[in-house]
Scaffold this motif. Structure first.
Motif, PDB file in Angstrom:
ATOM      1  N   LEU A   6      67.229  31.176  63.122  1.00 27.15           N
ATOM      2  CA  LEU A   6      68.584  31.117  62.539  1.00 27.15           C
ATOM      3  C   LEU A   6      68.676  30.295  61.259  1.00 27.15           C
ATOM      4  N   HIS A   7      67.616  29.583  60.900  1.00 26.84           N
ATOM      5  CA  HIS A   7      67.719  28.750  59.698  1.00 26.84           C
ATOM      6  C   HIS A   7      66.331  28.289  59.278  1.00 26.84           C
ATOM      7  N   VAL A   8      65.887  28.770  58.113  1.00 28.14           N
ATOM      8  CA  VAL A   8      64.563  28.418  57.618  1.00 28.14           C
ATOM      9  C   VAL A   8      64.606  28.523  56.096  1.00 28.14           C
ATOM     10  N   HIS A   9      63.836  27.638  55.422  1.00 29.78           N
ATOM     11  CA  HIS A   9      63.820  27.639  53.951  1.00 29.78           C
ATOM     12  C   HIS A   9      62.478  28.183  53.476  1.00 29.78           C
ATOM     13  N   TYR A  10      62.491  29.387  52.894  1.00 25.97           N
ATOM     14  CA  TYR A  10      61.178  29.916  52.470  1.00 25.97           C
ATOM     15  C   TYR A  10      60.569  29.112  51.322  1.00 25.97           C
ATOM     16  N   SER A  15      74.986  27.508  55.506  1.00 25.89           N
ATOM     17  CA  SER A  15      74.985  26.206  54.850  1.00 25.89           C
ATOM     18  C   SER A  15      74.518  25.146  55.852  1.00 25.89           C
ATOM     19  N   HIS A  16      74.679  23.894  55.462  1.00 23.50           N
ATOM     20  CA  HIS A  16      74.316  22.768  56.331  1.00 23.50           C
ATOM     21  C   HIS A  16      75.559  21.935  56.607  1.00 23.50           C
ATOM     22  N   VAL A  17      75.599  21.288  57.765  1.00 26.53           N
ATOM     23  CA  VAL A  17      76.706  20.364  58.033  1.00 26.53           C
ATOM     24  C   VAL A  17      76.320  19.303  59.058  1.00 26.53           C
ATOM     25  N   ALA A  28      73.710  24.981  59.787  1.00 28.93           N
ATOM     26  CA  ALA A  28      72.553  24.274  60.337  1.00 28.93           C
ATOM     27  C   ALA A  28      72.953  22.865  60.755  1.00 28.93           C
ATOM     28  N   HIS A  29      72.402  22.433  61.876  1.00 31.40           N
ATOM     29  CA  HIS A  29      72.475  21.065  62.432  1.00 31.40           C
ATOM     30  C   HIS A  29      73.685  20.805  63.328  1.00 31.40           C
ATOM     31  N   CYS A  30      74.890  20.602  62.764  1.00 30.43           N
ATOM     32  CA  CYS A  30      76.092  20.413  63.606  1.00 30.43           C
ATOM     33  C   CYS A  30      75.893  19.294  64.630  1.00 30.43           C
ATOM     34  N   SER A  42      63.954  26.957  63.052  1.00 32.66           N
ATOM     35  CA  SER A  42      62.805  26.097  62.723  1.00 32.66           C
ATOM     36  C   SER A  42      63.169  25.074  61.653  1.00 32.66           C
ATOM     37  N   ASP A  43      64.079  25.447  60.731  1.00 28.80           N
ATOM     38  CA  ASP A  43      64.398  24.618  59.561  1.00 28.80           C
ATOM     39  C   ASP A  43      63.158  24.121  58.828  1.00 28.80           C
ATOM     40  N   VAL A  44      62.110  24.934  58.782  1.00 29.06           N
ATOM     41  CA  VAL A  44      60.996  24.608  57.865  1.00 29.06           C
ATOM     42  C   VAL A  44      61.565  24.516  56.455  1.00 29.06           C
TER      43      VAL A  44
HETATM   44 ZN    ZN Z   1      67.972  23.424  56.234  1.00 32.95          ZN
END
Ligand code: ZN
Length: 446
Positions: free
Chosen positions: A75-79, A239-241, A278-280, A329-331
């Motif tokens: 659900l959330h990863v940075h290539y 986004s991130h929060v 992401a995160h919450c 994963s949020d890599v």
């Molecule tokens: Zn992230």
């Protein structure tokens, strides 16, 4: 049509308020064939003894001692952060400044983006991830490169141009148009719309409107992003929060008129179904209710939260108020592409009982959060993340004897929870013997 005989893991249809339950066929048959649009989907799944007669003329691939399971959903990863994995830093903000921003800057070059996209997509597939919601950078080249590679591999991938028009190194901010006709904010919104029109809905590709996080966007950019989100309701938002306390304090200072950091996004029209945050982590019950009422979902990123020391996602709080979440994963803040590492870290995060109430997440629930549950959070329930009839035929083939310790341990399992938990705790990319992606015949638009 093609049939596969092996053990098969999938999930019963989700029921509100009921803990997700897996179905396990010890000797199962999965039958795959094209839907009306020519895309390979699941036609039937169940016990081999019940289905074998009905599909007697269908070729069968037999994989004894293997487990077929749904492809994982990240659900959330940075290539652009593949090379940032494992970079030491004193928390989120120094980590961004010293490692992440310099690396992301290299994605202005198409060649750099293209080789990174090739590696990234191959790494997802090697780890059994068949659907991903990914960040690119603030350069349109980075978005085009990732979409092109995902399209070539037929991966279900959602990404978008990173919106960032302040509070980052100048080179990494959105840039004004070349003859100076539009300022950076206006140009970033025009680029977003052009990329939506070029890529959203092409094959299995989807677009996500992507403000990096509120502090790196001006009011005008967030407002414009919210307008696009209203204009294109089936496009995603990411986004991130509420990851880190310093970040929250900064966001509160920049947007004092909003009730909370999360509410800032709502105030700009950026909370709705298909919005993934992401995160919450650092939420109160008003924030949780806002997630629930708007239909937004959380990308729980446990390896990243443990690595950066950001905090612990409150599963009890999320379930008490009732908003949706899935695993990510949020890599490169996250430390692994492997869904097994992420599920194990989610278990640690659930157990933590000093800052919130601790609990032991059930193995079936952990697995669901990275497959059918994550698909549900994306609004793709019944399309990916499961193997019920009609789902796109994305699946992994697991070898539960992939390592000596796995072989020794999984054979002792007396029930499904024990089997799944052994794989969650001991598993990595070696467990994934193969990853099968749903194929489409040429010219298909599915
Ligand atoms: Zn992230």
């Amino acid at each position: 049509m093609q049939a596969y005989r092996a053990s098969i893991l999938y999930f019963a249809p989700h029921q509100e308020g009921v803990v997700p339950r897996a179905v396990y066929e010890q000797d199962g048959l999965l039958v795959v064939g094209p839907n009306a649009a020519g895309r390979q989907v699941v036609q039937a799944v169940g016990p081999y003894r019940d289905l074998a007669g009905q599909y007697a003329s269908t070729p069968v691939q037999h994989w004894p001692d293997r487990i077929i399971a749904p492809g994982f959903v990240d659900l959330h990863v940075h290539y652009p952060q593949t090379n940032v994995i494992g970079s030491p830093a004193e928390g989120l903000l120094p980590w961004l400044e010293n490692y992440t921003f310099p690396e992301e800057n290299r994605f202005a070059a198409l060649e750099y983006s293209a080789q990174a996209a090739t590696f990234f997509v191959a790494e997802l597939l090697r780890n059994g991830v068949t659907t991903a919601l990914a960040f690119a950078t603030s350069h349109p080249t980075s978005v085009n490169a990732l979409f092109a590679e995902a399209q070539a591999q037929q991966l279900r991938l959602i990404t978008g141009l990173c919106l960032m028009d302040r509070h980052a190194p100048t080179d990494l901010l959105n840039q004004p148009s070349a003859p100076g006709r539009f300022d950076a904010t206006e140009q970033s919104l025009r680029d977003t719309e052009a990329l939506i029109q070029r890529w959203h809905g092409q094959g299995r590709l989807g677009y996500a409107i992507t403000p990096r996080f509120a502090p790196t966007s001006t009011d005008a950019q967030l407002r414009g992003a919210g307008e696009l989100a209203a204009q294109y309701p089936d496009v995603w938002i990411q986004s991130h929060v509420a990851e880190n306390k310093d970040e929250i304090a900064w966001a509160r200072q920049l947007f004092p008129q909003s009730r909370s950091y999360l509410a800032t996004y709502d105030d700009f029209g950026l909370m709705r179904k298909r919005a993934i945050y992401a995160h919450c982590i650092h939420f109160d019950d008003n924030d949780r209710a806002l997630m629930r009422d708007t239909g937004a979902a959380a990308a729980v990123s446990p390896t990243s939260n443990l690595f950066l020391g950001s905090g612990f996602f409150d599963y009890m709080g999320a379930d008490r108020v009732g908003f949706q979440y899935g695993l990510a994963s949020d890599v490169g803040g996250g430390t692994s592409f492997s869904p097994f590492h992420t599920m194990l870290a989610a278990y640690y995060v659930g157990r933590e009982g000093q800052t919130k109430q601790g609990l032991s997440l059930n193995p079936q629930h952990l697995w669901w959060q990275h497959t059918a549950g994550a698909a549900r959070a994306l609004g793709l329930e019944g399309i990916v993340g499961n193997l019920l009839p009609g789902c796109e035929a994305d699946f992994v083939v697991l070898n539960p004897k992939a390592t000596p310790l796995l072989a020794r341990k999984t054979v002792l399992a007396t029930n499904l929870d024990e089997l799944l938990f052994s794989m969650i705790v001991l598993g990595d990319d070696r467990l994934i013997e193969r990853t099968v992606i749903s194929q489409a015949t040429a010219g298909t638009r599915a």
